[in-house]
Design a protein around this motif. Structure first.
Motif, PDB file in Angstrom:
ATOM      1  N   ALA A  45       0.503   6.532 -21.263  1.00 33.41           N
ATOM      2  CA  ALA A  45       0.604   5.564 -20.166  1.00 33.41           C
ATOM      3  C   ALA A  45      -0.667   5.634 -19.342  1.00 33.41           C
ATOM      4  CB  ALA A  45       1.802   5.906 -19.280  1.00 33.41           C
ATOM      5  N   TRP A  46      -1.034   4.504 -18.730  1.00 29.88           N
ATOM      6  CA  TRP A  46      -2.262   4.487 -17.933  1.00 29.88           C
ATOM      7  C   TRP A  46      -2.145   3.603 -16.701  1.00 29.88           C
ATOM      8  CZ3 TRP A  46      -3.756  -0.482 -17.621  1.00 29.88           C
ATOM      9  CH2 TRP A  46      -3.486  -1.331 -18.708  1.00 29.88           C
ATOM     10  N   VAL A  47      -3.037   3.830 -15.772  1.00 29.49           N
ATOM     11  CA  VAL A  47      -3.122   2.995 -14.565  1.00 29.49           C
ATOM     12  C   VAL A  47      -4.559   2.542 -14.400  1.00 29.49           C
ATOM     13  CG1 VAL A  47      -2.942   2.953 -12.041  1.00 29.49           C
ATOM     14  CG2 VAL A  47      -1.253   4.211 -13.392  1.00 29.49           C
ATOM     15  N   LYS A  48      -4.756   1.253 -14.160  1.00 24.63           N
ATOM     16  CA  LYS A  48      -6.091   0.738 -13.845  1.00 24.63           C
ATOM     17  C   LYS A  48      -6.074   0.171 -12.437  1.00 24.63           C
ATOM     18  CE  LYS A  48      -7.460  -0.580 -18.503  1.00 24.63           C
ATOM     19  NZ  LYS A  48      -7.590  -1.713 -19.450  1.00 24.63           N
ATOM     20  N   ILE A  49      -7.137   0.478 -11.694  1.00 27.13           N
ATOM     21  CA  ILE A  49      -7.285  -0.135 -10.377  1.00 27.13           C
ATOM     22  C   ILE A  49      -8.546  -0.969 -10.384  1.00 27.13           C
ATOM     23  CG2 ILE A  49      -7.695   0.344  -7.921  1.00 27.13           C
ATOM     24  CD1 ILE A  49      -5.632   2.576  -8.167  1.00 27.13           C
ATOM     25  N   ASN A  50      -8.373  -2.231 -10.066  1.00 28.53           N
ATOM     26  CA  ASN A  50      -9.465  -3.210 -10.146  1.00 28.53           C
ATOM     27  C   ASN A  50     -10.134  -3.175 -11.517  1.00 28.53           C
ATOM     28  OD1 ASN A  50      -8.911  -3.951  -7.496  1.00 28.53           O
ATOM     29  ND2 ASN A  50     -10.324  -2.422  -6.663  1.00 28.53           N
ATOM     30  N   GLY A  51      -9.311  -3.040 -12.586  1.00 24.47           N
ATOM     31  CA  GLY A  51      -9.806  -3.120 -13.956  1.00 24.47           C
ATOM     32  C   GLY A  51     -10.324  -1.815 -14.524  1.00 24.47           C
ATOM     33  N   GLU A  52     -10.367  -0.763 -13.725  1.00 25.03           N
ATOM     34  CA  GLU A  52     -10.902   0.510 -14.220  1.00 25.03           C
ATOM     35  C   GLU A  52      -9.819   1.559 -14.319  1.00 25.03           C
ATOM     36  OE1 GLU A  52     -14.504   2.586 -12.628  1.00 25.03           O
ATOM     37  OE2 GLU A  52     -15.169   0.472 -12.468  1.00 25.03           O
ATOM     38  N   HIS A  74      -2.269   3.355  -3.997  1.00 26.48           N
ATOM     39  CA  HIS A  74      -2.658   1.945  -3.977  1.00 26.48           C
ATOM     40  C   HIS A  74      -3.070   1.567  -2.568  1.00 26.48           C
ATOM     41  CE1 HIS A  74      -1.377  -2.423  -3.486  1.00 26.48           C
ATOM     42  NE2 HIS A  74      -2.525  -2.439  -4.137  1.00 26.48           N
ATOM     43  N   ARG A  75      -4.277   1.044  -2.452  1.00 24.12           N
ATOM     44  CA  ARG A  75      -4.749   0.597  -1.140  1.00 24.12           C
ATOM     45  C   ARG A  75      -4.646  -0.906  -1.049  1.00 24.12           C
ATOM     46  NH1 ARG A  75      -7.868   4.494  -2.848  1.00 24.12           N
ATOM     47  NH2 ARG A  75      -7.885   6.450  -1.653  1.00 24.12           N
ATOM     48  N   GLU A  76      -4.404  -1.370   0.137  1.00 19.78           N
ATOM     49  CA  GLU A  76      -4.319  -2.799   0.425  1.00 19.78           C
ATOM     50  C   GLU A  76      -5.497  -3.532  -0.209  1.00 19.78           C
ATOM     51  OE1 GLU A  76      -1.932  -3.619   3.377  1.00 19.78           O
ATOM     52  OE2 GLU A  76      -1.910  -5.475   2.199  1.00 19.78           O
ATOM     53  N   GLY A  77      -5.232  -4.599  -0.945  1.00 17.37           N
ATOM     54  CA  GLY A  77      -6.329  -5.403  -1.483  1.00 17.37           C
ATOM     55  C   GLY A  77      -6.733  -5.029  -2.896  1.00 17.37           C
ATOM     56  N   ASP A  78      -6.386  -3.821  -3.353  1.00 16.43           N
ATOM     57  CA  ASP A  78      -6.712  -3.428  -4.728  1.00 16.43           C
ATOM     58  C   ASP A  78      -5.751  -4.108  -5.706  1.00 16.43           C
ATOM     59  OD1 ASP A  78      -8.722  -1.833  -3.881  1.00 16.43           O
ATOM     60  OD2 ASP A  78      -7.650   0.075  -4.181  1.00 16.43           O
ATOM     61  N   GLU A  79      -6.236  -4.336  -6.958  1.00 13.31           N
ATOM     62  CA  GLU A  79      -5.377  -4.888  -7.996  1.00 13.31           C
ATOM     63  C   GLU A  79      -4.962  -3.766  -8.944  1.00 13.31           C
ATOM     64  OE1 GLU A  79      -5.987  -8.782 -10.469  1.00 13.31           O
ATOM     65  OE2 GLU A  79      -6.631  -7.063 -11.675  1.00 13.31           O
ATOM     66  N   VAL A  80      -3.652  -3.549  -9.048  1.00 11.88           N
ATOM     67  CA  VAL A  80      -3.142  -2.457  -9.880  1.00 11.88           C
ATOM     68  C   VAL A  80      -2.583  -3.010 -11.180  1.00 11.88           C
ATOM     69  CG1 VAL A  80      -1.412  -0.633 -10.058  1.00 11.88           C
ATOM     70  CG2 VAL A  80      -2.600  -1.017  -7.887  1.00 11.88           C
ATOM     71  N   THR A  81      -2.990  -2.405 -12.313  1.00 11.58           N
ATOM     72  CA  THR A  81      -2.395  -2.729 -13.606  1.00 11.58           C
ATOM     73  C   THR A  81      -1.882  -1.430 -14.209  1.00 11.58           C
ATOM     74  OG1 THR A  81      -4.034  -4.479 -13.880  1.00 11.58           O
ATOM     75  CG2 THR A  81      -2.805  -3.834 -15.851  1.00 11.58           C
ATOM     76  N   VAL A  82      -0.643  -1.466 -14.721  1.00  8.86           N
ATOM     77  CA  VAL A  82      -0.117  -0.293 -15.415  1.00  8.86           C
ATOM     78  C   VAL A  82       0.175  -0.688 -16.845  1.00  8.86           C
ATOM     79  CG1 VAL A  82       0.870   0.748 -13.328  1.00  8.86           C
ATOM     80  CG2 VAL A  82       2.273  -0.760 -14.759  1.00  8.86           C
ATOM     81  N   ALA A 120       0.858  -1.185   0.000  1.00  7.64           N
ATOM     82  CA  ALA A 120       0.000   0.000   0.000  1.00  7.64           C
ATOM     83  C   ALA A 120       0.893   1.233   0.000  1.00  7.64           C
ATOM     84  CB  ALA A 120      -0.885  -0.007   1.235  1.00  7.64           C
ATOM     85  N   GLY A 121       0.458   2.307  -0.685  1.00  6.18           N
ATOM     86  CA  GLY A 121       1.271   3.526  -0.704  1.00  6.18           C
ATOM     87  C   GLY A 121       1.008   4.343  -1.942  1.00  6.18           C
TER      88      GLY A 121
END
Ligand code: CA
Length: 652
Positions: free
Chosen positions: A585-592, A618-626, A564-565
């Motif tokens: 460039a992009w960032v998705k969190i939990n697919g969004e 980024h929060r604990e438990g979230d899925e991050v895709t870059v 997390a951080g």
């Protein structure tokens, strides 16, 4: 009458021994696990080639009663049965000044042999066939033999060895084994072919057998961590042996745990060679540090840090455990193992308070590893770096010449001395910490007990919030944090780093960690190896298409184990002939998609531009895709480009 005297003497000795027996009841504190099946005649050797020079320099050795005593007597009383000594042809300059290193010519060796025999110990002469140190990197021909063809040289080696053996015999030395060449990894006496090496060894062996027909012939090699090389050495020697040359008995190795691989590997390669060629095997040189401290103002081979293995702590007990385990390996896991020989276990400081004062003695008596006079023979190494003992921290005596408890290990291995284990040292954990994330030091560290077992104990670290802050603000650097664990000083080695959380960020591993999705049938879309087209390294993600409107793809990576951080993400692109583009460039969190960089312009060959997302959370438990999205209309013949160096760093 004689018998009576002996009985009286024995009685007197018995009475005299009483205080010692009382001490024995109190018990030795050194923990020693018994070595099973240890043969009565197992060779416990000690190389003390420097002893005469040490004595001349004023060094005194003491026994366990604190009484000044002859070193040979002390060693014999503590289970050493063989003394090893190196022999150099002529370790003196043209003025007669010693090169140092113990002044180990044949006269020195003969005196050491005489004194060893007086104490009931055998002698193991080690012919370097050089005027000074020979090791894998250095096998210089003696000056007197320079320019000789092999035929002459082997005759010279024969005559020289014969003369030496006769001198040893005259001195009364009990020679049990002779070593021909020291760490002979493919060179000897200035010769670089196995054929010529075998000729020199053969000459030496013939001379030895004339004077000491019962003595074993040993060959000595280094670097058992390269078993392939050992197979080659043994095979070469076998070839020459089958052709009537050399005929040796013992395949011997150096084994310094810092560099020479595991005991498993050692047992494996020695067993293999002994079984294949019918040879006895032994560890001809080993040693281990009881402290990291230097005591003679001349740097040691082993100290704090450095890229070495440290399987035991640098304590007196650690030193003993190391020797015990090596012995156990040679006795019980190496069927033809016959001995273990410790290297220079008494080469301690000559005892003065400054380097200058010690230096005077090293120069005068030859008690350092090299004197300035060695420059005449070896200008590049000894002539430059001459000095004192590089192994005073690996001796069995402290700087005052008092014996360390570890010297008892040779005797105690026979019976075992499995006293209750007590804490001896602490493991020193190492960790890396992201500059922008909190430093989490371990809550426990492992105590190493005297029996070499481990047990975790809670630790308190001495790190103030200010120091912690300074470490985070100080950029990438190494620190040692100290603390206290069970009354012992704990150390944690911390590397502060700017960590990139992406795998294969520069495509050097082939891009496996990346998911690339071709949306428009690009003609080429793959990881390419071409240094001149890469931002860093030699690889990058390459794209190209011949036709218009046929480049559209994404490259992405989903992060596992991202803490997390707060983070930033960037990726670099260059290319040409791209026409209208939509690249970011992009960032998705939990697919969004939650963040997007500005447009990354395409501006020609080697004109790299980065798209950056300066901060996302980024929060604990979230899925991050870059990832990066690339769409090009193409100009004329279509678009090309290169993607490299995706960075995902934390931010504060
Ligand atoms: Ca030193």
């Amino acid at each position: 009458m004689k018998k009576m005297i002996r009985i009286l003497a024995a009685l007197a000795a018995g009475l005299f021994m009483m205080p010692f027996s009382a001490a024995e009841e109190a018990g030795d504190t050194l923990y020693v696990r018994k070595v099973e099946n240890l043969p009565e005649d197992f060779i416990f050797g000690m190389d003390i080639s420097s002893v005469l020079a040490e004595e001349q320099s004023g060094v005194k050795y003491h026994d366990f009663d604190g009484k000044e005593e002859d070193l040979f007597r002390i060693l014999a009383d503590n289970g050493i049965n063989t003394i090893r000594v190196r022999i150099w042809n002529d370790p003196f300059d043209s003025e007669g000044n010693s090169f140092g290193g113990g002044n180990c010519d044949i006269r020195t060796a003969a005196e050491i042999g005489r004194r060893a025999a007086k104490c009931g110990m055998k002698l193991l002469p080690d012919f370097h066939y050089s005027d000074f140190w020979a090791d894998p990197g250095k096998q210089m021909v003696p000056r007197a033999w320079e320019g000789m063809k092999i035929k002459e040289k082997k005759q010279a080696a024969y005559e020289y060895t014969l003369d030496c053996m006769k001198q040893l015999k005259e001195a009364g030395a009990d020679v049990a084994m002779v070593q021909l060449g020291n760490e002979t990894n493919g060179k000897l006496c200035g010769e670089k072919t196995w054929m010529n090496i075998a000729w020199i060894m053969d000459a030496g062996a013939r001379a030895v057998r004339e004077v000491y027909p019962e003595a074993l012939i040993a060959l000595h090699f280094a670097n058992p961590e390269n078993p392939g090389s050992y197979r080659t050495y043994a095979e070469k020697m076998d070839y020459y042996e089958k052709n009537g040359l050399i005929g040796y008995d013992v395949f011997a190795t150096s084994y310094y745990p810092y560099w020479h691989g595991t005991l498993d590997n050692l047992a494996g390669i020695l067993t293999e060679i002994s079984e294949k060629y019918g040879k006895r095997v032994m560890v001809m040189e080993t040693s281990y540090a009881y402290t990291a401290e230097d005591s003679d103002f001349s740097p040691n081979t082993i100290g704090e840090g450095g890229g070495i293995e440290k399987p035991y702590p640098f304590t007196v007990q650690g030193q003993a455990n190391c020797i015990r385990d090596i012995t156990d390996t040679v006795v019980n896991r190496t069927p033809a193992g016959i001995g273990v020989c410790y290297w220079e276990g008494a080469w301690i400081t000559v005892g003065q308070d400054s380097r200058e004062e010690n230096q005077e003695k090293w120069e005068k008596y030859g008690s350092g590893w090299a004197s300035s006079f060695a420059a005449e023979y070896d200008p590049e190494d000894a002539g430059k770096y001459y000095g004192g003992s590089a192994v005073d921290n690996q001796a069995f005596f402290d700087p005052a010449g008092m014996p360390l408890e570890s010297l008892k290990v040779f005797r105690l291995m026979r019976t075992g001395n499995e006293v209750a284990p007590v804490p001896d040292a602490l493991e020193e954990p190492s960790l890396t910490c992201d500059l922008n994330l909190p430093l989490e030091l371990p809550e426990t560290v492992d105590t190493i007990l005297t029996d070499d077992s481990r047990t975790a104990v809670p630790v308190t670290w001495n790190l103030t919030p200010e120091e912690d802050e300074a470490m985070h603000a100080g950029g990438p650097r190494q620190y040692t944090v100290t603390g206290n664990a069970g009354g012992l000083e704990a150390k944690c080695h911390v590397s502060m780093i700017e960590f990139n959380y992406l795998q294969d960020y520069s495509f050097e591993d082939g891009g496996e960690a990346w998911k690339v999705t071709d949306l428009k049938k690009a003609d080429e879309l793959y990881v390419e190896e071409k240094k001149t087209d890469s931002l860093t390294g030699v690889k990058h993600l390459h794209f190209w298409s011949a036709g218009k409107d046929s480049v559209e793809f994404t490259a992405e990576q989903t992060l596992k184990d991202l803490p997390a951080g707060k983070f930033r993400f960037s990726v670099s692109v260059m290319g040409g002939d791209c026409g209208e583009t939509d690249i970011y460039a992009w960032v998705k969190i939990n697919g969004e998609e939650t963040a997007r960089s500005g447009q990354i312009p395409i501006e020609g060959y080697n004109a790299w531009n980065a798209g950056e997302i300066p901060e996302f959370t980024h929060r604990e438990g979230d899925e991050v895709t870059v990832g990066i999205y690339v769409k090009c209309s193409g100009e004329g013949n279509g678009a090309w480009g290169k993607i490299d160096d995706a960075l995902l760093n934390s931010v504060r």
